[in-house]
Scaffold this motif. Structure first.
Motif, PDB file in Angstrom:
ATOM      1  N   GLY A 320      -7.324  -2.830 -16.590  1.00 53.26           N
ATOM      2  CA  GLY A 320      -8.275  -3.933 -16.616  1.00 53.26           C
ATOM      3  C   GLY A 320      -9.192  -4.045 -15.432  1.00 53.26           C
ATOM      4  N   GLY A 321      -9.065  -3.157 -14.441  1.00 56.89           N
ATOM      5  CA  GLY A 321      -9.924  -3.220 -13.256  1.00 56.89           C
ATOM      6  C   GLY A 321     -11.379  -2.934 -13.594  1.00 56.89           C
ATOM      7  N   ARG A 322     -12.254  -3.806 -13.152  1.00 55.50           N
ATOM      8  CA  ARG A 322     -13.677  -3.644 -13.450  1.00 55.50           C
ATOM      9  C   ARG A 322     -14.582  -3.848 -12.240  1.00 55.50           C
ATOM     10  NH1 ARG A 322     -11.520  -1.766 -17.011  1.00 55.50           N
ATOM     11  NH2 ARG A 322     -11.797  -1.980 -19.268  1.00 55.50           N
ATOM     12  N   THR A 323     -14.030  -4.329 -11.130  1.00 48.99           N
ATOM     13  CA  THR A 323     -14.862  -4.627  -9.965  1.00 48.99           C
ATOM     14  C   THR A 323     -14.278  -4.020  -8.695  1.00 48.99           C
ATOM     15  OG1 THR A 323     -13.762  -6.672  -9.228  1.00 48.99           O
ATOM     16  CG2 THR A 323     -15.335  -6.857 -11.057  1.00 48.99           C
ATOM     17  N   GLY A 324     -14.999  -4.245  -7.609  1.00 48.27           N
ATOM     18  CA  GLY A 324     -14.561  -3.718  -6.327  1.00 48.27           C
ATOM     19  C   GLY A 324     -13.294  -4.350  -5.793  1.00 48.27           C
ATOM     20  N   LEU A 325     -12.867  -5.476  -6.356  1.00 45.14           N
ATOM     21  CA  LEU A 325     -11.624  -6.092  -5.902  1.00 45.14           C
ATOM     22  C   LEU A 325     -10.439  -5.150  -6.142  1.00 45.14           C
ATOM     23  CD1 LEU A 325     -10.078  -8.438  -4.716  1.00 45.14           C
ATOM     24  CD2 LEU A 325     -10.097  -9.545  -6.968  1.00 45.14           C
ATOM     25  N   THR A 326     -10.520  -4.351  -7.189  1.00 46.17           N
ATOM     26  CA  THR A 326      -9.482  -3.349  -7.445  1.00 46.17           C
ATOM     27  C   THR A 326      -9.416  -2.354  -6.287  1.00 46.17           C
ATOM     28  OG1 THR A 326      -9.672  -3.494  -9.855  1.00 46.17           O
ATOM     29  CG2 THR A 326      -8.784  -1.461  -8.969  1.00 46.17           C
ATOM     30  N   ALA A 327     -10.562  -1.845  -5.860  1.00 41.97           N
ATOM     31  CA  ALA A 327     -10.604  -0.872  -4.764  1.00 41.97           C
ATOM     32  C   ALA A 327     -10.144  -1.503  -3.456  1.00 41.97           C
ATOM     33  CB  ALA A 327     -12.018  -0.318  -4.615  1.00 41.97           C
ATOM     34  N   VAL A 328     -10.552  -2.743  -3.196  1.00 47.24           N
ATOM     35  CA  VAL A 328     -10.146  -3.437  -1.973  1.00 47.24           C
ATOM     36  C   VAL A 328      -8.633  -3.618  -1.941  1.00 47.24           C
ATOM     37  CG1 VAL A 328     -10.264  -5.638  -0.725  1.00 47.24           C
ATOM     38  CG2 VAL A 328     -12.352  -4.591  -1.618  1.00 47.24           C
ATOM     39  N   THR A 329      -8.039  -3.923  -3.090  1.00 48.04           N
ATOM     40  CA  THR A 329      -6.587  -4.063  -3.175  1.00 48.04           C
ATOM     41  C   THR A 329      -5.893  -2.763  -2.793  1.00 48.04           C
ATOM     42  OG1 THR A 329      -6.813  -5.684  -4.954  1.00 48.04           O
ATOM     43  CG2 THR A 329      -4.658  -4.645  -4.709  1.00 48.04           C
ATOM     44  N   VAL A 330      -6.424  -1.645  -3.284  1.00 46.77           N
ATOM     45  CA  VAL A 330      -5.858  -0.338  -2.918  1.00 46.77           C
ATOM     46  C   VAL A 330      -5.971  -0.123  -1.415  1.00 46.77           C
ATOM     47  CG1 VAL A 330      -6.033   2.156  -3.218  1.00 46.77           C
ATOM     48  CG2 VAL A 330      -6.384   0.647  -5.178  1.00 46.77           C
ATOM     49  N   GLY A 331      -7.112  -0.505  -0.836  1.00 50.09           N
ATOM     50  CA  GLY A 331      -7.310  -0.351   0.601  1.00 50.09           C
ATOM     51  C   GLY A 331      -6.294  -1.124   1.418  1.00 50.09           C
ATOM     52  N   VAL A 332      -6.013  -2.345   1.009  1.00 51.32           N
ATOM     53  CA  VAL A 332      -5.022  -3.169   1.710  1.00 51.32           C
ATOM     54  C   VAL A 332      -3.636  -2.522   1.625  1.00 51.32           C
ATOM     55  CG1 VAL A 332      -3.825  -5.392   1.699  1.00 51.32           C
ATOM     56  CG2 VAL A 332      -6.303  -5.315   1.383  1.00 51.32           C
ATOM     57  N   LEU A 333      -3.281  -2.020   0.453  1.00 50.17           N
ATOM     58  CA  LEU A 333      -1.980  -1.374   0.272  1.00 50.17           C
ATOM     59  C   LEU A 333      -1.889  -0.076   1.076  1.00 50.17           C
ATOM     60  CD1 LEU A 333      -1.524  -1.997  -3.567  1.00 50.17           C
ATOM     61  CD2 LEU A 333      -0.278  -3.091  -1.689  1.00 50.17           C
ATOM     62  N   MET A 334      -3.012   0.636   1.210  1.00 52.40           N
ATOM     63  CA  MET A 334      -3.017   1.841   2.034  1.00 52.40           C
ATOM     64  C   MET A 334      -2.725   1.499   3.497  1.00 52.40           C
ATOM     65  SD  MET A 334      -3.465   4.785   0.579  1.00 52.40           S
ATOM     66  CE  MET A 334      -3.923   5.486  -1.009  1.00 52.40           C
ATOM     67  N   LEU A 335      -3.279   0.401   3.980  1.00 50.31           N
ATOM     68  CA  LEU A 335      -2.999  -0.024   5.354  1.00 50.31           C
ATOM     69  C   LEU A 335      -1.547  -0.439   5.507  1.00 50.31           C
ATOM     70  CD1 LEU A 335      -6.202  -2.084   6.291  1.00 50.31           C
ATOM     71  CD2 LEU A 335      -5.601   0.247   6.985  1.00 50.31           C
ATOM     72  N   ALA A 336      -0.981  -1.045   4.464  1.00 48.31           N
ATOM     73  CA  ALA A 336       0.422  -1.444   4.516  1.00 48.31           C
ATOM     74  C   ALA A 336       1.345  -0.231   4.645  1.00 48.31           C
ATOM     75  CB  ALA A 336       0.784  -2.247   3.270  1.00 48.31           C
ATOM     76  N   CYS A 337       0.879   0.910   4.168  1.00 47.52           N
ATOM     77  CA  CYS A 337       1.686   2.138   4.246  1.00 47.52           C
ATOM     78  C   CYS A 337       1.900   2.609   5.682  1.00 47.52           C
ATOM     79  CB  CYS A 337       1.015   3.265   3.457  1.00 47.52           C
ATOM     80  SG  CYS A 337       1.134   3.115   1.675  1.00 47.52           S
ATOM     81  N   LEU A 338       1.094   2.122   6.616  1.00 49.93           N
ATOM     82  CA  LEU A 338       1.164   2.589   7.991  1.00 49.93           C
ATOM     83  C   LEU A 338       2.554   2.439   8.590  1.00 49.93           C
ATOM     84  CD1 LEU A 338      -2.243   1.253   9.376  1.00 49.93           C
ATOM     85  CD2 LEU A 338      -1.570   3.659   9.145  1.00 49.93           C
ATOM     86  N   TRP A 339       3.298   1.447   8.122  1.00 49.67           N
ATOM     87  CA  TRP A 339       4.616   1.169   8.684  1.00 49.67           C
ATOM     88  C   TRP A 339       5.726   1.966   7.993  1.00 49.67           C
ATOM     89  CZ3 TRP A 339       0.616  -2.173   8.780  1.00 49.67           C
ATOM     90  CH2 TRP A 339       0.320  -2.775  10.008  1.00 49.67           C
ATOM     91  N   PHE A 340       5.335   2.862   7.048  1.00 47.60           N
ATOM     92  CA  PHE A 340       6.334   3.637   6.323  1.00 47.60           C
ATOM     93  C   PHE A 340       6.296   5.123   6.715  1.00 47.60           C
ATOM     94  CE2 PHE A 340       5.751  -0.137   3.794  1.00 47.60           C
ATOM     95  CZ  PHE A 340       7.043  -0.437   3.360  1.00 47.60           C
ATOM     96  N   SER A 341       5.845   5.421   7.927  1.00 46.00           N
ATOM     97  CA  SER A 341       5.755   6.815   8.354  1.00 46.00           C
ATOM     98  C   SER A 341       7.109   7.520   8.409  1.00 46.00           C
ATOM     99  CB  SER A 341       5.053   6.908   9.711  1.00 46.00           C
ATOM    100  OG  SER A 341       5.791   6.227  10.708  1.00 46.00           O
ATOM    101  N   PRO A 342       8.219   6.849   8.790  1.00 46.26           N
ATOM    102  CA  PRO A 342       9.507   7.560   8.766  1.00 46.26           C
ATOM    103  C   PRO A 342       9.875   8.072   7.370  1.00 46.26           C
ATOM    104  CG  PRO A 342       9.694   5.568  10.070  1.00 46.26           C
ATOM    105  CD  PRO A 342       8.366   5.496   9.367  1.00 46.26           C
ATOM    106  N   LEU A 343       9.571   7.270   6.355  1.00 42.37           N
ATOM    107  CA  LEU A 343       9.847   7.694   4.987  1.00 42.37           C
ATOM    108  C   LEU A 343       9.001   8.911   4.630  1.00 42.37           C
ATOM    109  CD1 LEU A 343      11.187   7.294   2.231  1.00 42.37           C
ATOM    110  CD2 LEU A 343       9.350   5.680   1.657  1.00 42.37           C
ATOM    111  N   ALA A 344       7.727   8.867   5.005  1.00 38.81           N
ATOM    112  CA  ALA A 344       6.825   9.982   4.703  1.00 38.81           C
ATOM    113  C   ALA A 344       7.299  11.268   5.379  1.00 38.81           C
ATOM    114  CB  ALA A 344       5.403   9.646   5.142  1.00 38.81           C
ATOM    115  N   GLN A 345       7.819  11.152   6.597  1.00 40.76           N
ATOM    116  CA  GLN A 345       8.254  12.335   7.335  1.00 40.76           C
ATOM    117  C   GLN A 345       9.629  12.818   6.895  1.00 40.76           C
ATOM    118  OE1 GLN A 345       7.556  12.168  11.629  1.00 40.76           O
ATOM    119  NE2 GLN A 345       5.955  10.653  11.328  1.00 40.76           N
ATOM    120  N   SER A 346      10.289  12.049   6.021  1.00 45.68           N
ATOM    121  CA  SER A 346      11.580  12.483   5.466  1.00 45.68           C
ATOM    122  C   SER A 346      11.400  13.394   4.262  1.00 45.68           C
ATOM    123  CB  SER A 346      12.414  11.255   5.048  1.00 45.68           C
ATOM    124  OG  SER A 346      12.672  10.400   6.140  1.00 45.68           O
ATOM    125  N   VAL A 347      10.191  13.453   3.739  1.00 48.92           N
ATOM    126  CA  VAL A 347       9.926  14.211   2.511  1.00 48.92           C
ATOM    127  C   VAL A 347       9.745  15.690   2.835  1.00 48.92           C
ATOM    128  CG1 VAL A 347       8.373  14.503   0.554  1.00 48.92           C
ATOM    129  CG2 VAL A 347       8.861  12.213   1.422  1.00 48.92           C
TER     130      VAL A 347
END
Length: 438
Positions: A320-347
């Motif tokens: 249902g995404g039709r506007t830039g709010l969808t993209a902005v939401t992804v951007g916020v979640l990407m920034l939230a990933c910053l605190w999950f680097s230990p998990l990323a380095q476990s892969v």
């Protein structure tokens, strides 16, 4: 002060009612897109770390550059399209430029930076659209398909499924190798989950294989949440010395050309699916292209390969995404990933190989758009596709495609079918091979 949670603010920024959507729908669409593409925050650092780049710094660069691209796309262009470091382009950066040509990663980042500046310039003067419109469909589609095969070879080689063989160049690896078996299990898992339309099929597969690998003692668990790594090892590390040689100019050209087709095709395809095209054209195209090109420059500055619109954005559009709010939401979640680097380095690397292989499958689908009944179109397309994995170079595949297209059309008395842009590129590539070699 405006309340950021006020729906009227979102209405003013994104024109939600005009697009027949709501804040809740856009947020859910953003979450859906994020789940389908967040694998990149794990895969990209692993690929680029093979160049000697600091994996933690690349992780931060990946998250922040993706967020920057999403924010510009959402707030400036108002499209529900997310951006992040492109698969294929990161492989070209690592395996073809740095490891293949022996170019230091700092100079390779300089090439990415320059390609972004060229994008910005070309976007303002509409040269970008002119190039895309001038190139034959067979060459556009074969480049995408060839990159798909290139990714598949990298994935299979990295997982040990395919190994070097002095007699046959390549052969099947050890079928008893746990890493190879887990990689293939991960690929089958992605296909199965995607078939049943499970959101986040790729990231779920990566995490599942990682858990199995840790349980088997094949990987080390480093935690889930931790402090944000420093981006200093890769920030502003572009090196422009020696960048303007003939070989590096061809590298800049490949970064430009591959992202040109990838980003433009994704923008048009996802927008068409969202019903955002007007008379077959994309409104605010210049703004969308500006978001893409600016993100490339920002990404190179932070320390990652080219940023590009993600075709996984189609998942958010389907939600249902039709506007830039969808993209902005992804951007916020990407920034939230910053605190999950230990998990990323476990892969482990073999856990991300299925993602590369799956993306290769998706990109190979472009081959159906090639006119296989016309040999003057099919033969250059075929050479483009096969030269990428066989020469282990996206650049050489593109070069062979352009050169063979011009030569075959000329010898078949169909030179008038060759656009001027193809002649120019073909001659430049031929001169490069003749005077400088491969």
């Amino acid at each position: 002060m405006s309340n950021p949670s006020n729906p009227n603010l979102f209405e003013r920024l994104f024109k939600l009612s005009e697009h027949g959507t709501s804040v809740r729908t856009e947020l859910l669409a953003g979450l859906t897109t994020f789940l389908t593409m967040c694998y990149i925050v794990i895969v990209n650092p692993l690929i680029l770390s093979e160049t000697g780049m600091d994996i933690g710094a690349v992780f931060v660069a990946t998250c922040i550059s993706a967020a920057i691209g999403c924010f510009i796309m959402g707030l400036f262009a108002n499209y529900p399209i997310a951006l992040a470091p492109g698969m294929g382009l990161n492989a070209y950066f690592t395996y073809a430029v740095v490891k293949g040509m022996g170019v230091p990663w700092q100079i390779a980042l300089g090439a990415v930076f320059m390609s972004g500046l060229i994008f910005i310039l070309f976007s303002f003067f509409k040269v970008r659209e002119a190039i895309v419109n001038a190139l034959p469909m067979s060459l556009k589609m074969s480049i995408a398909a060839g990159v798909g095969l290139f990714l598949a070879l990298i994935a299979l080689k990295g997982a040990g499924v395919i190994v070097a063989n002095p007699a046959t160049l390549v052969s099947m690896g050890d079928v008893h190798n746990p890493a190879a078996l887990l990689a293939m299990l991960g690929f089958v898992m992605i296909v199965m989950l995607d078939y049943y339309r499970v959101r986040g099929a790729i990231i779920l597969s990566i995490l599942a294989i990682t858990v199995i690998a840790i349980a088997m003692g094949l990987a080390e668990f480093k935690g889930v949440v931790g402090s944000v790594p420093s981006v200093a090892p890769t920030f502003m590390q572009m090196d422009f010395n020696g960048l303007f040689t003939a070989s590096m100019i061809s590298v800049i050209f490949v970064f430009f050309l591959v992202d040109l087709f990838d980003s433009t095709g994704t923008l048009v395809g996802v927008s068409h699916r969202a019903g955002l095209l007007q008379d077959g054209k994309l409104p605010r195209l210049k703004r969308a292209l500006f978001a893409d090109s600016t993100a490339i420059v920002a990404g190179a500055t932070l320390g990652t390969s080219s940023i590009t619109p993600y075709v996984e954005s189609a998942a958010g559009v389907s939600a249902g995404g039709r506007t830039g709010l969808t993209a902005v939401t992804v951007g916020v979640l990407m920034l939230a990933c910053l605190w999950f680097s230990p998990l990323a380095q476990s892969v482990p690397a073999f856990a991300t190989a299925p993602a590369l292989l799956y993306v290769g499958v998706q990109m190979m689908r472009s081959a159906v758009e090639i006119d296989w009944n016309d040999l003057t179109e099919a033969a250059p397309a075929f050479l483009t596709i096969v030269f990428m994995p066989f020469s282990y170079s996206i650049a050489d595949g593109i070069a062979m495609g352009f050169i063979s297209y011009a030569v075959i059309k000329l010898l078949c008395n169909r030179a008038k079918d060759v656009p001027p842009m193809v002649w120019i590129v073909a001659v430049l590539w031929a001169a490069k091979f003749w005077f400088l070699g491969a």
